[in-house]
Design a protein around this motif. Structure first.
Motif, PDB file in Angstrom:
ATOM      1  N   PRO A 102      36.211  27.809  36.893  1.00  0.00           N
ATOM      2  CA  PRO A 102      35.231  27.543  37.726  1.00  0.00           C
ATOM      3  C   PRO A 102      34.065  28.170  37.819  1.00  0.00           C
ATOM      4  O   PRO A 102      34.407  29.248  37.834  1.00  0.00           O
ATOM      5  CB  PRO A 102      35.279  26.966  38.728  1.00  0.00           C
ATOM      6  N   ALA A 103      33.101  27.938  36.788  1.00  0.00           N
ATOM      7  CA  ALA A 103      32.051  29.389  36.473  1.00  0.00           C
ATOM      8  C   ALA A 103      31.669  29.912  38.421  1.00  0.00           C
ATOM      9  O   ALA A 103      31.359  30.375  38.048  1.00  0.00           O
ATOM     10  CB  ALA A 103      30.807  27.571  36.600  1.00  0.00           C
ATOM     11  N   LYS A 104      31.935  28.918  39.144  1.00  0.00           N
ATOM     12  CA  LYS A 104      31.522  29.594  40.312  1.00  0.00           C
ATOM     13  C   LYS A 104      32.792  30.995  40.667  1.00  0.00           C
ATOM     14  O   LYS A 104      32.446  32.021  41.335  1.00  0.00           O
ATOM     15  CB  LYS A 104      31.399  29.182  41.954  1.00  0.00           C
ATOM     16  N   CYS A 105      33.605  30.907  39.837  1.00  0.00           N
ATOM     17  CA  CYS A 105      34.345  31.953  39.945  1.00  0.00           C
ATOM     18  C   CYS A 105      34.795  32.878  38.694  1.00  0.00           C
ATOM     19  O   CYS A 105      35.580  33.918  39.082  1.00  0.00           O
ATOM     20  CB  CYS A 105      36.080  31.048  39.948  1.00  0.00           C
ATOM     21  N   ARG A 106      33.783  32.749  38.271  1.00  0.00           N
ATOM     22  CA  ARG A 106      34.177  33.656  36.867  1.00  0.00           C
ATOM     23  C   ARG A 106      33.421  35.111  37.379  1.00  0.00           C
ATOM     24  O   ARG A 106      32.594  35.134  37.916  1.00  0.00           O
ATOM     25  CB  ARG A 106      32.978  32.880  36.185  1.00  0.00           C
ATOM     26  N   SER A 107      34.098  35.913  36.610  1.00  0.00           N
ATOM     27  CA  SER A 107      33.190  37.103  36.421  1.00  0.00           C
ATOM     28  C   SER A 107      33.078  37.720  34.883  1.00  0.00           C
ATOM     29  O   SER A 107      33.583  36.804  34.142  1.00  0.00           O
ATOM     30  CB  SER A 107      33.982  38.584  36.943  1.00  0.00           C
ATOM     31  N   TYR A 108      32.542  38.623  35.188  1.00  0.00           N
ATOM     32  CA  TYR A 108      31.517  39.068  33.849  1.00  0.00           C
ATOM     33  C   TYR A 108      31.218  40.469  32.982  1.00  0.00           C
ATOM     34  O   TYR A 108      31.455  41.165  34.332  1.00  0.00           O
ATOM     35  CB  TYR A 108      29.978  38.264  32.824  1.00  0.00           C
ATOM     36  N   SER A 109      31.855  40.953  31.738  1.00  0.00           N
ATOM     37  CA  SER A 109      31.547  42.158  31.538  1.00  0.00           C
ATOM     38  C   SER A 109      30.717  43.085  32.003  1.00  0.00           C
ATOM     39  O   SER A 109      30.638  44.024  32.756  1.00  0.00           O
ATOM     40  CB  SER A 109      31.988  42.129  29.911  1.00  0.00           C
ATOM     41  N   LYS A 110      29.859  42.124  32.054  1.00  0.00           N
ATOM     42  CA  LYS A 110      28.215  42.735  32.567  1.00  0.00           C
ATOM     43  C   LYS A 110      28.489  43.343  34.173  1.00  0.00           C
ATOM     44  O   LYS A 110      27.491  43.510  34.522  1.00  0.00           O
ATOM     45  CB  LYS A 110      26.948  42.042  32.426  1.00  0.00           C
ATOM     46  N   ASP A 111      28.931  42.672  35.097  1.00  0.00           N
ATOM     47  CA  ASP A 111      29.165  42.956  36.385  1.00  0.00           C
ATOM     48  C   ASP A 111      29.612  44.021  36.051  1.00  0.00           C
ATOM     49  O   ASP A 111      29.192  44.113  37.217  1.00  0.00           O
ATOM     50  CB  ASP A 111      30.047  41.877  37.269  1.00  0.00           C
TER      51      ASP A 111
END
Length: 221
Positions: free
Chosen positions: A82-91
């Motif tokens: 789910p979108a609320k659970c995702r992390s991203y490389s830019k984090d």
């Protein structure tokens, strides 16, 4: 008439994996927000921390000898979350932490599809650079050595504890651990390290060797 607001608790799932049948008793206390089944490994993911708590897989010695370049691979969000659970490389950018693989690319670089899955952010947690690039690289190399020597090993890689957050409320684990079960010997080898740069550049493999009981104690399973 006022509407009643129902508070629905987050359902946490007990984690077991077909890849590590001999270690599933150890994994039972680990609770996941979501279990992700990839081509050759399973992920126990935490929406609270936005990183995997545990990744489990089997390494076969005849496969890990084969090598495909990682050129062109990049870190990508996992849209099975789910979108609320995702992390991203830019984090992770300019945070002082590497994007640490729980299922290492080098363990699966015999297959391009699986390689790409190791670069999903659902397989990544914050890891200090000296730990990631020095000591942990030795642990992963040793794991592959055992797979070749004994034909097959079951592997559990996990993180536990919390040291705050980086961007996007991605948690920072306090510890990293790896458990390697060797079916041929009915023997387990385990490692547990603090998530730090201190001493990791020159640490010898045996310095952070440990037991399952110690991992359970430190991780409060």
């Amino acid at each position: 008439m006022k509407k009643l607001l129902l508070l629905i608790p987050l359902l946490l799932l007990a984690f077991t994996s077909k890849y590590t049948p001999d270690l599933n008793n150890f994994l039972q206390p680990v609770k996941c927000s979501k279990v992700l089944h990839k081509t050759s490994f399973d992920i126990c993911y935490s929406c609270k921390y936005k990183y995997p708590l545990v990744v489990s897989y089997t390494l076969k010695g005849d496969l890990v000898k084969k090598k495909i370049s990682r050129k062109g691979l990049r870190f990508r969000p996992d849209y099975n979350l789910p979108a609320k659970c995702r992390s991203y490389s830019k984090d992770y950018s300019k945070t002082g932490y590497d994007r640490g693989h729980l299922a290492s690319n080098a363990s699966f670089d015999y297959d391009r599809k699986i390689q790409k899955e190791t670069f999903l952010m659902s397989n990544i947690a914050p890891q200090k650079p000296n730990l990631n690039r020095k000591y942990w690289a030795k642990v992963e190399k040793f794991t592959r050595f055992l797979a070749v020597k004994y034909k097959q090993v079951e592997v559990v890689t996990g993180v536990c504890g919390n040291k705050g957050h980086i961007k996007n409320k991605v948690g920072i684990p306090a510890y990293w651990y790896k458990i390697i079960y060797i079916p041929e010997l009915n023997k387990t080898v385990a490692f547990l390290t603090p998530n730090t740069n201190v001493g990791m550049s020159k640490a010898k493999l045996k310095e952070y060797k440990t037991t399952l009981e110690e991992i359970k104690r430190v991780c409060n399973f």
